[in-house]
Enzyme design. Sequence first.
Site, PDB file in Angstrom:
ATOM      1  N   HIS A 176      -2.796  -1.335  -4.712  1.00 11.22           N
ATOM      2  CA  HIS A 176      -4.256  -1.194  -4.754  1.00 11.22           C
ATOM      3  C   HIS A 176      -4.637   0.272  -4.614  1.00 11.22           C
ATOM      4  O   HIS A 176      -3.837   1.084  -4.135  1.00 11.22           O
ATOM      5  CB  HIS A 176      -4.917  -2.030  -3.643  1.00 11.22           C
ATOM      6  N   SER A 220       0.816  -1.209   0.000  1.00 15.08           N
ATOM      7  CA  SER A 220       0.000   0.000   0.000  1.00 15.08           C
ATOM      8  C   SER A 220       0.858   1.271   0.000  1.00 15.08           C
ATOM      9  O   SER A 220       1.675   1.465  -0.889  1.00 15.08           O
ATOM     10  CB  SER A 220      -0.947  -0.045   1.209  1.00 15.08           C
TER      11      SER A 220
END
Length: 231
Positions: free
Chosen positions: A139, A116
């Site tokens: 993501h 992330s």
Amino acid sequence: MRSNETILPEGVNNSPLSNLNDLGQIKIPDATERIYCLTIIGQIEGHQILPPQSKTTKYEHIIPQLLAVEQNPKVEGILVILNTAGGDVEAGLAIAEMLCSLSKPSVSLVLGGGHSIGIPVAVSCTKSLIAPTGTMTVHPIRYTGLVINGHQQFDYLQKMQQRIDQFIYSHSEISKEKLEQFMFKTGELAQDIGTILIGQEAVDAGLIQGVGGVKEAFKDLDNLITLGMVE
């Protein structure tokens, strides 16, 4: 005050213990250190305090350490060890921006995970490495909590996503198109969209520069320091 904090008698100054409690490290940069090791583990904690049972790295602790590295003439390079699940977006970007703006060479090493918002931190260094079994999850921004004025909130999240994307592809070899392809891939993550890259896959994608461990990280940093001295 948390129950697991150590309380020292008034007037007693135990610097190593204080640094361990506050920074997660025994000491901050010393005048005799040539290479400073910075660890970023657990979740990157930002403006909101995470639960005490969570393993966290507080960005207000990282920033003073990076300032100390920059101002200390004896410190010639910095090694950043990452094993993070991500965390606060703005805190992660703040750390990444400070790392890439240091005047001294830096090497990042992803051990375990650099997921992330840990990705911008990993690519912000002069050289980036990942362990053969290290993983990185790409993501889009996830948002939890109350959403007020949905349209404006969506625009804000979209701009924040653009900030993250631009930082990643401007500090790595991955293209904007490939990054977005990884980010919005379906079927790989349960109940979510995104992509998991393991070791060499992150290198092949252009996200990380090489596969290696601690030995390779120190060797690369030594080479960068030597190159800087020659130049």
